[in-house]
Design a protein around this motif. Structure first.
Motif, mmCIF file in Angstrom:
data_model
loop_
_atom_site.group_PDB
_atom_site.id
_atom_site.type_symbol
_atom_site.label_atom_id
_atom_site.label_comp_id
_atom_site.label_asym_id
_atom_site.label_seq_id
_atom_site.Cartn_x
_atom_site.Cartn_y
_atom_site.Cartn_z
ATOM 1 N N ARG A 219 7.696 4.529 -4.654
ATOM 2 C CA ARG A 219 7.858 5.607 -3.672
ATOM 3 C C ARG A 219 8.256 5.046 -2.315
ATOM 4 N NH1 ARG A 219 3.338 8.849 -2.334
ATOM 5 N NH2 ARG A 219 4.865 10.410 -1.714
ATOM 6 N N ALA A 220 8.569 3.757 -2.266
ATOM 7 C CA ALA A 220 8.920 3.109 -1.006
ATOM 8 C C ALA A 220 10.367 3.429 -0.642
ATOM 9 C CB ALA A 220 8.724 1.604 -1.116
ATOM 10 N N SER A 221 10.703 3.219 0.619
ATOM 11 C CA SER A 221 12.079 3.446 1.080
ATOM 12 C C SER A 221 12.897 2.171 1.051
ATOM 13 C CB SER A 221 12.066 4.027 2.498
ATOM 14 O OG SER A 221 11.338 3.184 3.382
ATOM 15 N N PRO B 278 0.830 -1.219 0.000
ATOM 16 C CA PRO B 278 0.000 0.000 0.000
ATOM 17 C C PRO B 278 0.862 1.265 0.000
ATOM 18 C CG PRO B 278 -0.816 -1.600 1.600
ATOM 19 C CD PRO B 278 0.496 -2.126 1.102
ATOM 20 N N ASP B 279 0.427 2.239 -0.801
ATOM 21 C CA ASP B 279 1.062 3.560 -0.868
ATOM 22 C C ASP B 279 2.541 3.499 -1.248
ATOM 23 O OD1 ASP B 279 -0.835 4.343 2.066
ATOM 24 O OD2 ASP B 279 -1.352 4.822 -0.013
ATOM 25 N N SER B 280 2.953 2.451 -1.934
ATOM 26 C CA SER B 280 4.373 2.301 -2.272
ATOM 27 C C SER B 280 4.684 2.677 -3.706
ATOM 28 C CB SER B 280 4.813 0.853 -2.035
ATOM 29 O OG SER B 280 4.151 -0.031 -2.934
ATOM 30 N N THR B 281 3.647 2.888 -4.534
ATOM 31 C CA THR B 281 3.884 3.125 -5.958
ATOM 32 C C THR B 281 3.048 4.288 -6.469
ATOM 33 O OG1 THR B 281 2.156 1.537 -6.582
ATOM 34 C CG2 THR B 281 4.430 0.705 -6.419
ATOM 35 N N ARG B 282 3.452 4.770 -7.653
ATOM 36 C CA ARG B 282 2.635 5.680 -8.442
ATOM 37 C C ARG B 282 2.468 5.046 -9.817
ATOM 38 N NH1 ARG B 282 1.131 7.269 -4.453
ATOM 39 N NH2 ARG B 282 1.079 9.390 -3.582
ATOM 40 N N LEU B 283 1.239 5.069 -10.329
ATOM 41 C CA LEU B 283 0.906 4.383 -11.572
ATOM 42 C C LEU B 283 0.427 5.404 -12.604
ATOM 43 C CD1 LEU B 283 0.425 1.657 -13.065
ATOM 44 C CD2 LEU B 283 -1.878 1.667 -12.079
ATOM 45 N N SER B 284 0.984 5.307 -13.820
ATOM 46 C CA SER B 284 0.533 6.136 -14.937
ATOM 47 C C SER B 284 0.115 5.238 -16.090
ATOM 48 C CB SER B 284 1.645 7.086 -15.400
ATOM 49 O OG SER B 284 2.007 7.994 -14.385
ATOM 50 N N PHE B 285 -0.902 5.692 -16.827
ATOM 51 C CA PHE B 285 -1.388 4.971 -18.004
ATOM 52 C C PHE B 285 -1.588 6.024 -19.095
ATOM 53 C CE2 PHE B 285 -4.975 2.076 -19.796
ATOM 54 C CZ PHE B 285 -4.081 1.542 -20.712
ATOM 55 N N PHE B 286 -0.624 6.099 -20.028
ATOM 56 C CA PHE B 286 -0.609 7.154 -21.025
ATOM 57 C C PHE B 286 -1.188 6.668 -22.344
ATOM 58 C CE2 PHE B 286 1.236 9.719 -18.108
ATOM 59 C CZ PHE B 286 2.592 9.554 -17.834
ATOM 60 N N VAL B 287 -1.932 7.559 -23.010
ATOM 61 C CA VAL B 287 -2.546 7.244 -24.308
ATOM 62 C C VAL B 287 -1.537 7.507 -25.417
ATOM 63 C CG1 VAL B 287 -4.865 7.749 -23.483
ATOM 64 C CG2 VAL B 287 -3.481 9.586 -24.484
ATOM 65 N N PRO B 288 -1.758 6.924 -26.611
ATOM 66 C CA PRO B 288 -0.815 7.146 -27.713
ATOM 67 C C PRO B 288 -0.693 8.605 -28.137
ATOM 68 C CG PRO B 288 -2.202 5.231 -28.149
ATOM 69 C CD PRO B 288 -2.772 5.905 -26.943
ATOM 70 N N LEU B 289 -1.830 9.336 -28.154
ATOM 71 C CA LEU B 289 -1.811 10.720 -28.623
ATOM 72 C C LEU B 289 -2.588 11.591 -27.638
ATOM 73 C CD1 LEU B 289 -0.944 12.678 -30.824
ATOM 74 C CD2 LEU B 289 -3.093 12.203 -32.006
ATOM 75 N N PRO B 290 -1.905 12.126 -26.629
ATOM 76 C CA PRO B 290 -2.616 12.940 -25.635
ATOM 77 C C PRO B 290 -3.114 14.246 -26.247
ATOM 78 C CG PRO B 290 -0.250 13.042 -25.270
ATOM 79 C CD PRO B 290 -0.471 12.009 -26.334
ATOM 80 N N ASP B 291 -4.301 14.677 -25.821
ATOM 81 C CA ASP B 291 -4.838 15.964 -26.249
ATOM 82 C C ASP B 291 -5.602 16.561 -25.076
ATOM 83 O OD1 ASP B 291 -7.278 14.186 -28.275
ATOM 84 O OD2 ASP B 291 -7.259 14.565 -26.111
#
Length: 666
Positions: free
Chosen positions: A635-637, A590-603
């Protein structure tokens, strides 16, 4: 266990035992073939903690799985890859790549039988091929512990030396037994004692106390070199009666190589080289033109091309910096901090944009843009620099201290001029009252000069620990054109610069938790951000932090897993179609990561699906066709394990041939 008998079945449903390679006090080692990978050969090391009762065994296996997580950080072409930890009917196996080729013990025996031991040139080349491997291991906090001719293999595929049989694996077993409260964790029930290091090759302090550090590996490598040079065992190279080495009289060497080996195998740790980089620098002085520069770097292992690259995204403006009060510098701080958002656009007016234009102009004219007067960047011209190592006004101790700092900087491929500027930045942040009042060589500034030198040493520790040799070598010379180059490189791998910057920001925040990345190349510390970005690009190209998730025919989900060190991250790309239904789930502490999900063409309508989010799930209909990116940042130590599950509906077989969306523009 008999290899033939075990070979009738499959371990874990995929590994067929061919023969036993070795027998140890806490488990045996087998050569096996992977029936799921075209009978590819691999090594299975069985973990046998030798504890009584199923509860104790289950706990031992759980502890070993946790302790062994560090092995999966290893990613170097001269180190066999650790594939997985495998449970099978109550037994635990560590699966590792198999390296085909003779050991250097076997090579030495052949040489002695025919034409004598290895020559000085051959051993020097071997050292220059192995020292970068040790430099890599030590940079991530791993000591091999058991270097000897028996644990070096000359790989048949390319003739390069490969380090095998990590003594650290034995130490993991000992650690587990210790945590279980076993009275003598080094001794098996049969009375056999596990030795962490081979007698004669391991230094005295390792054999007597178990204490290890990078100097113990350098000692063992030095002894290995001497054995290859003389054809004699370590005990034959030392006179117990006089307590002195006899090898200098048994082999003819050039003076510099002799001095290097003498220092590598010094009896007292403080008399040895501290880092592998120092040894490489000394050997380069011995034979400056005989060793190709490529031997100082790991051999690149690049991703296989997937499809023709998409159009490149237009160069975005460089990140701007936030104006913050100068923080107190703590070079030992390692706590993670939230990574910055995507760098905002730079203002079109003001001092820093004008200075950025000046940088570009100077770079075009002569490539010397960084060497503007220090006063332009808020620093002072000082009399106390690393070039001033023989100032007669300094004591002999201070001269020696400054010379040692300069020598170490050169050994690490750090430009001493850049180190001076970086140290100035941190020093004057701690002493703002000294701005405009440079340190002098007078006695009243002696204490401050000592403090400055201590900051310089801490900076070298920081640079050695967190940056590759190649990235360090360009500190002070990164400029805006590097940003464009990185963008082109990651675009060719279907990765956006947004993902690159997020990964770099996370590493920067882990190293400097109280300091926002302040710009692109505006201050010396910003050069470290650039060096980290360079290393992230290299790690993507080698496949260390970049993988493509592909769905097998008739399969609608995939699961991947790995381990992340503090501040580190990884990227997964998926080639998907618009209107597909997508689900992803990240399992991590818990609270150890940050997750991103990016699209091919952001607008403006859909800039991303997730961005540095603390949530670990996403589900919905995909808005575009092309390569999506999943970025996971720790984000963990402490190191953490994670498992990512992705699932889609309507997977089609020719997904790789669909038209691609343009690359992302950030």
């Amino acid at each position: 266990m008999d290899g033939t008998e075990q070979g009738e079945g499959l371990i874990g449903g995929r590994y067929r035992i061919l023969r036993q390679l070795g027998q140890g006090s806490f488990g045996d080692t087998y050569l096996a073939e992977d029936v799921h990978r075209f009978q590819e050969l691999c090594v299975l090391k069985e973990f046998n903690p030798q504890v009584e009762g199923k509860p104790a065994l289950d706990k031992a296996q759980m502890l070993f799985e946790r302790e062994a997580g560090i092995l999966y950080q290893l990613n170097h072409p001269q180190i066999p890859r650790f594939r997985e930890l495998l449970r099978d009917q109550g037994r635990l196996f560590l699966v590792q790549d198999y390296v085909e080729g003779p050991t250097y013990r076997e090579l030495l025996n052949r040489r002695i039988a025919y034409d004598g031991p290895f020559s000085e040139a051959e051993v020097t080349r071997l050292l220059m091929q192995l020292l970068p491997v040790l430099q890599y291991l030590h940079s991530i906090g791993i000591v091999h512990r058991d270097i000897s001719p028996d644990n070096l293999v000359q790989r048949n595929a390319d003739g390069r030396p490969v380090l095998i049989d990590f003594g650290g694996v034995k130490q993991l077993v000992v650690n587990v037994r210790h945590q279980l409260g076993v009275p003598d964790p080094y001794q098996s029930v049969s009375g056999q004692v596990t030795r962490l290091g081979e007698g004669g090759y391991a230094p005295e302090e390792q054999l007597e106390t178990g204490r290890v550090d990078p100097t113990t590996d350098l000692y063992a490598l030095g002894m290995t070199a001497l054995v290859l040079l003389t054809g004699k065992e370590p005990e034959q190279l030392y006179d117990e009666r006089t307590q002195s080495w006899t090898w200098p009289d048994q082999v003819s060497l050039s003076p510099t190589v002799r001095q290097v080996l003498e220092r590598m195998v010094a009896q007292t740790p403080r008399d040895r080289y501290v880092t592998a980089g120092q040894v490489m620098a000394a050997l380069n002085l011995a034979q400056p033109t005989s060793m190709p520069a490529s031997l100082n770097q790991p051999m690149p292992v690049r991703m296989q091309p997937m499809t023709p690259p998409p159009p490149l995204e237009p160069p975005p403006p460089p990140p701007t910096r936030a104006v913050v009060p100068p923080p107190t510098y703590d070079p030992t701080a390692t706590l993670a901090a939230p990574p910055r958002a995507v760098p905002p656009k730079r203002s079109s007016s003001g001092f820093w944009p004008a200075l950025g234009v000046l940088f570009v102009v100077v770079a075009v004219l002569g490539g010397l843009w960084w060497w503007l007067p220090a006063l332009e960047l808020g620093f002072v011209n000082r009399e106390d620099t690393l070039d001033d190592t023989e100032n007669p006004a300094f004591s002999e101790a201070e001269q020696a201290r400054k010379q040692a700092i300069r020598d170490r900087a050169l050994a690490l491929n750090v430009d001493p001029t850049y180190l001076t500027q970086l140290t100035d930045q941190f020093f004057f942040e701690q002493h703002p009252e000294r701005q405009g009042n440079p340190l002098t060589d007078q006695p009243e500034d002696e204490a401050l000069r000592a403090e400055w030198d201590a900051i310089a040493e801490a900076n070298l520790d920081l640079l050695e620990t967190n940056l590759s040799t190649d990235a360090r070598s360009r500190l002070g010379r990164y400029n805006p054109s590097d940003r464009d180059r990185w963008q082109r490189q990651v675009n060719q791998m279907y990765v956006s610069s947004r993902a690159l910057y997020d990964l770099t920001d996370a590493r920067f925040a882990q190293i400097f938790p109280d300091r926002a990345a302040e710009g692109f190349v505006e201050t010396p510390v910003d050069q470290i951000w650039s060096a980290l970005a360079q290393d992230q690009v290299t790690a993507m190209e080698t496949g260390e932090i970049l993988s493509e998730i592909q769905f097998e025919p008739d399969s609608f989900s995939q699961q991947v897993q790995g381990t992340l060190s503090p501040g580190h991250g990884t990227v997964y790309i998926l080639n998907l179609s618009a209107e597909q239904l997508m689900r992803l789930n990240l399992q991590a502490p818990p609270d150890s990561t940050r997750l991103s999900f990016f699209v091919p063409l952001p607008d403006e309508a859909v800039p991303y699906l997730l961005n540095n989010s603390s949530q670990n799930t996403w589900a919905g209909e995909l808005p575009q066709t092309g390569y999506y990116e999943i970025v996971i940042i720790s984000r963990a130590s402490n190191p953490i394990n994670y498992r990512l599950t992705t699932a889609v509906d309507n997977v089609i077989d020719d997904i790789i041939n669909r038209p691609q969306a343009p690359a992302k523009s950030n």
